[in-house]
Design a protein around this motif. Structure first.
Motif, PDB file in Angstrom:
ATOM      1  N   ALA A 185      97.475  50.710  53.697  1.00 21.46           N
ATOM      2  CA  ALA A 185      96.201  51.273  53.025  1.00 21.46           C
ATOM      3  C   ALA A 185      96.015  50.628  51.754  1.00 21.46           C
ATOM      4  O   ALA A 185      95.164  51.139  51.268  1.00 21.46           O
ATOM      5  N   VAL A 186      96.943  49.545  51.252  1.00 19.72           N
ATOM      6  CA  VAL A 186      96.771  48.980  49.959  1.00 19.72           C
ATOM      7  C   VAL A 186      95.605  48.085  49.898  1.00 19.72           C
ATOM      8  O   VAL A 186      95.541  47.097  50.923  1.00 19.72           O
ATOM      9  N   GLY A 187      94.788  48.128  48.981  1.00 17.15           N
ATOM     10  CA  GLY A 187      93.887  46.950  48.733  1.00 17.15           C
ATOM     11  C   GLY A 187      92.363  47.641  48.227  1.00 17.15           C
ATOM     12  O   GLY A 187      92.486  48.812  47.948  1.00 17.15           O
ATOM     13  N   GLY A 188      91.409  46.776  47.892  1.00 17.59           N
ATOM     14  CA  GLY A 188      90.322  47.317  47.187  1.00 17.59           C
ATOM     15  C   GLY A 188      89.623  46.136  46.263  1.00 17.59           C
ATOM     16  O   GLY A 188      90.495  45.526  45.442  1.00 17.59           O
ATOM     17  N   THR A 189      88.373  45.966  46.315  1.00 20.60           N
ATOM     18  CA  THR A 189      87.819  45.044  45.345  1.00 20.60           C
ATOM     19  C   THR A 189      87.961  45.493  44.058  1.00 20.60           C
ATOM     20  O   THR A 189      88.054  46.811  43.608  1.00 20.60           O
ATOM     21  N   ILE A 190      88.386  44.843  42.864  1.00 25.00           N
ATOM     22  CA  ILE A 190      88.609  44.802  41.608  1.00 25.00           C
ATOM     23  C   ILE A 190      87.325  44.532  40.743  1.00 25.00           C
ATOM     24  O   ILE A 190      87.000  45.312  40.224  1.00 25.00           O
ATOM     25  N   TRP A 191      86.814  43.433  41.226  1.00 27.58           N
ATOM     26  CA  TRP A 191      85.481  42.849  40.476  1.00 27.58           C
ATOM     27  C   TRP A 191      84.348  42.737  41.558  1.00 27.58           C
ATOM     28  O   TRP A 191      84.627  42.554  42.645  1.00 27.58           O
ATOM     29  N   ALA A 192      83.420  42.574  41.203  1.00 31.69           N
ATOM     30  CA  ALA A 192      82.242  42.274  41.935  1.00 31.69           C
ATOM     31  C   ALA A 192      81.092  41.562  41.110  1.00 31.69           C
ATOM     32  O   ALA A 192      80.551  41.454  40.182  1.00 31.69           O
ATOM     33  N   LYS A 193      81.152  40.058  41.826  1.00 37.27           N
ATOM     34  CA  LYS A 193      80.394  39.048  41.151  1.00 37.27           C
ATOM     35  C   LYS A 193      80.153  37.916  42.013  1.00 37.27           C
ATOM     36  O   LYS A 193      81.002  37.949  42.952  1.00 37.27           O
ATOM     37  N   PRO A 194      79.255  37.109  42.107  1.00 29.99           N
ATOM     38  CA  PRO A 194      79.089  35.935  42.896  1.00 29.99           C
ATOM     39  C   PRO A 194      80.153  35.091  42.765  1.00 29.99           C
ATOM     40  O   PRO A 194      80.900  34.901  41.641  1.00 29.99           O
ATOM     41  N   TYR A 195      80.759  34.312  43.956  1.00 30.79           N
ATOM     42  CA  TYR A 195      81.971  33.561  43.765  1.00 30.79           C
ATOM     43  C   TYR A 195      82.209  32.583  43.150  1.00 30.79           C
ATOM     44  O   TYR A 195      83.161  32.246  42.261  1.00 30.79           O
ATOM     45  N   ASP A 196      80.905  31.856  42.653  1.00 29.67           N
ATOM     46  CA  ASP A 196      80.826  30.548  41.701  1.00 29.67           C
ATOM     47  C   ASP A 196      80.834  31.259  40.296  1.00 29.67           C
ATOM     48  O   ASP A 196      81.185  29.980  39.514  1.00 29.67           O
ATOM     49  N   VAL A 197      80.913  32.105  39.914  1.00 28.32           N
ATOM     50  CA  VAL A 197      81.371  32.768  38.492  1.00 28.32           C
ATOM     51  C   VAL A 197      82.736  33.387  38.584  1.00 28.32           C
ATOM     52  O   VAL A 197      83.064  33.991  37.420  1.00 28.32           O
ATOM     53  N   TYR A 198      83.365  33.584  39.439  1.00 33.22           N
ATOM     54  CA  TYR A 198      84.591  33.983  39.595  1.00 33.22           C
ATOM     55  C   TYR A 198      85.726  33.294  38.737  1.00 33.22           C
ATOM     56  O   TYR A 198      85.948  32.246  39.209  1.00 33.22           O
ATOM     57  N   GLU A 199      86.535  33.946  38.017  1.00 29.60           N
ATOM     58  CA  GLU A 199      87.600  33.065  37.222  1.00 29.60           C
ATOM     59  C   GLU A 199      88.620  32.847  38.438  1.00 29.60           C
ATOM     60  O   GLU A 199      89.007  33.907  39.200  1.00 29.60           O
ATOM     61  N   PRO A 200      89.303  31.848  38.175  1.00 31.39           N
ATOM     62  CA  PRO A 200      90.560  31.579  38.869  1.00 31.39           C
ATOM     63  C   PRO A 200      91.614  32.601  39.062  1.00 31.39           C
ATOM     64  O   PRO A 200      91.974  32.915  40.109  1.00 31.39           O
ATOM     65  N   ASP A 201      92.109  32.929  37.871  1.00 30.93           N
ATOM     66  CA  ASP A 201      93.076  34.012  37.816  1.00 30.93           C
ATOM     67  C   ASP A 201      92.796  35.474  38.508  1.00 30.93           C
ATOM     68  O   ASP A 201      93.362  36.240  39.104  1.00 30.93           O
ATOM     69  N   ARG A 202      91.553  35.510  38.497  1.00 32.41           N
ATOM     70  CA  ARG A 202      90.895  36.899  39.166  1.00 32.41           C
ATOM     71  C   ARG A 202      90.620  36.736  40.642  1.00 32.41           C
ATOM     72  O   ARG A 202      90.900  37.794  41.514  1.00 32.41           O
ATOM     73  N   ILE A 203      90.422  35.495  41.247  1.00 27.91           N
ATOM     74  CA  ILE A 203      90.332  35.176  42.305  1.00 27.91           C
ATOM     75  C   ILE A 203      91.914  35.391  43.104  1.00 27.91           C
ATOM     76  O   ILE A 203      92.038  36.170  44.117  1.00 27.91           O
ATOM     77  N   GLU A 204      92.707  34.885  42.260  1.00 28.23           N
ATOM     78  CA  GLU A 204      94.100  35.324  42.818  1.00 28.23           C
ATOM     79  C   GLU A 204      94.446  36.654  42.909  1.00 28.23           C
ATOM     80  O   GLU A 204      95.312  37.010  43.510  1.00 28.23           O
ATOM     81  N   ALA A 205      94.094  37.466  41.756  1.00 32.56           N
ATOM     82  CA  ALA A 205      94.575  38.685  41.762  1.00 32.56           C
ATOM     83  C   ALA A 205      93.901  39.583  42.782  1.00 32.56           C
ATOM     84  O   ALA A 205      94.543  40.527  43.363  1.00 32.56           O
ATOM     85  N   GLU A 206      92.598  39.218  43.278  1.00 34.80           N
ATOM     86  CA  GLU A 206      92.056  39.933  44.438  1.00 34.80           C
ATOM     87  C   GLU A 206      92.824  39.574  45.748  1.00 34.80           C
ATOM     88  O   GLU A 206      93.056  40.645  46.712  1.00 34.80           O
ATOM     89  N   ILE A 207      93.093  38.426  45.942  1.00 35.52           N
ATOM     90  CA  ILE A 207      94.032  38.027  47.124  1.00 35.52           C
ATOM     91  C   ILE A 207      95.411  38.953  46.868  1.00 35.52           C
ATOM     92  O   ILE A 207      95.900  39.417  48.114  1.00 35.52           O
ATOM     93  N   ARG A 208      96.149  38.708  45.924  1.00 39.78           N
ATOM     94  CA  ARG A 208      97.521  39.662  45.599  1.00 39.78           C
ATOM     95  C   ARG A 208      97.147  41.062  46.040  1.00 39.78           C
ATOM     96  O   ARG A 208      98.079  41.651  46.680  1.00 39.78           O
ATOM     97  N   ARG A 209      96.063  41.756  45.538  1.00 34.64           N
ATOM     98  CA  ARG A 209      95.853  43.217  46.011  1.00 34.64           C
ATOM     99  C   ARG A 209      95.505  43.621  47.331  1.00 34.64           C
ATOM    100  O   ARG A 209      95.966  44.423  47.887  1.00 34.64           O
ATOM    101  N   SER A 210      94.727  42.794  47.926  1.00 32.86           N
ATOM    102  CA  SER A 210      94.079  43.065  49.224  1.00 32.86           C
ATOM    103  C   SER A 210      94.544  42.358  50.434  1.00 32.86           C
ATOM    104  O   SER A 210      94.100  42.639  51.452  1.00 32.86           O
ATOM    105  N   LEU A 211      95.522  41.131  50.397  1.00 30.92           N
ATOM    106  CA  LEU A 211      96.074  40.605  51.388  1.00 30.92           C
ATOM    107  C   LEU A 211      97.731  40.833  51.471  1.00 30.92           C
ATOM    108  O   LEU A 211      98.158  40.953  52.292  1.00 30.92           O
TER     109      LEU A 211
END
Length: 268
Positions: A99-125
């Motif tokens: 049950a670990v996971g969850g959205t950290i930020w909310a924004k359109p993909y084209d303005v997502y910072e690369p390090d935050r993309i990686e952080a979302e994947i690490r958290r929820s996958l």
């Protein structure tokens, strides 16, 4: 709401992300349903969950055996350590609920910072991938066991591209592992929660919206979630926990590889 008592009688049930939210609710319900528990989280608040689960078991005049483990499940080492402690201190793991996971930020993909993309994947996958890898060998060797992954209907959602991709990965992992493991007698299933009402988080996922624009993007997520539900509302924690406990139980013995949407009609 309730089903037959004792759905998890005699089972060793590992719940990750047990400090709050759906993970905590599942742990307390599993205790009511007869499970012995291993509760994992990176927060010491998992001890509060253990106390709540013990009280729930006590309602049925049962003394709960409960192990708590602090671990960073975004790493293989953390998952491996939890599985090792669980098996060495409590015996075989019959059920693993991820049950670990969850959205950290909310924004359109084209303005997502690369390090935050990686952080979302690490958290929820990765916590789900690592825990599946840690518990599967023992389950397959014994010829029995159940994994229940908590995914999301947000695989079809806005302003959560990396999170959606992570949960799409959880769905694919669930289907793949179910096919690999069925011959060994192991079931792998998932639920896909929709928006869920919960108390304020005691452990924030992230900094929260930091500008008016980010608040507006988060508001779009809420609006889309409500619009996608036939009931036009968020679900409750209990409405999420019961399907998970059912899928974990022998009552669901002929179900594997399925991802069950629990989102008021939103199929994800």
């Amino acid at each position: 709401m309730g089903l037959e008592a004792g759905l998890l009688d005699g089972k060793n049930v590992l719940v990750t992300g047990a400090a709050q939210g759906i993970g905590r609710e599942v742990a307390v319900l599993a205790a009511r349903q007869g499970a012995e528990l291993i509760l994992a989280d990176r927060s010491e608040l998992v001890e509060d969950t253990a106390q709540a689960a013990a009280a729930a078991a006590g309602e049925h005049r049962r003394q709960l055996r409960c192990l708590t483990a602090l671990a960073d499940l975004e790493t293989w080492e953390g998952a491996e350590d939890v599985a090792y402690r669980a098996t060495s201190e409590t015996g075989d793991i019959d059920v693993c609920i991820n049950a670990v996971g969850g959205t950290i930020w909310a924004k359109p993909y084209d303005v997502y910072e690369p390090d935050r993309i990686e952080a979302e994947i690490r958290r929820s996958l990765f916590p789900t991938m690592w825990m599946c890898r840690a518990v599967l060998p023992g389950m397959k060797q014994r010829g029995t066991g159940t994994i229940v992954n908590v995914s999301s209907v947000a695989t079809r959602g806005i302003n959560r591209g990396p999170y959606s991709a992570a949960k799409g990965g959880v769905n694919a992992l669930t289907a793949s592992l179910a096919m690999e493991s069925a011959e060994a007698g192991v079931r792998v299933v998932a639920t896909a929660p929709g928006g869920t009402e919960a108390p304020p988080r005691r452990i924030p996922r992230g900094p929260g919206p930091e500008s008016d624009q980010e608040k507006a993007w988060f508001g779009q997520v809420v609006d889309q979630t409500l619009d996608s539900s036939a009931f036009g509302r968020y679900g409750t924690l209990a409405e999420q926990a019961w399907p998970i406990v059912f899928l974990a139980s022998d009552a669901a013995s002929y179900i594997t590889g399925s991802v069950l949407p629990v989102a008021g009609g939103d199929q994800g």
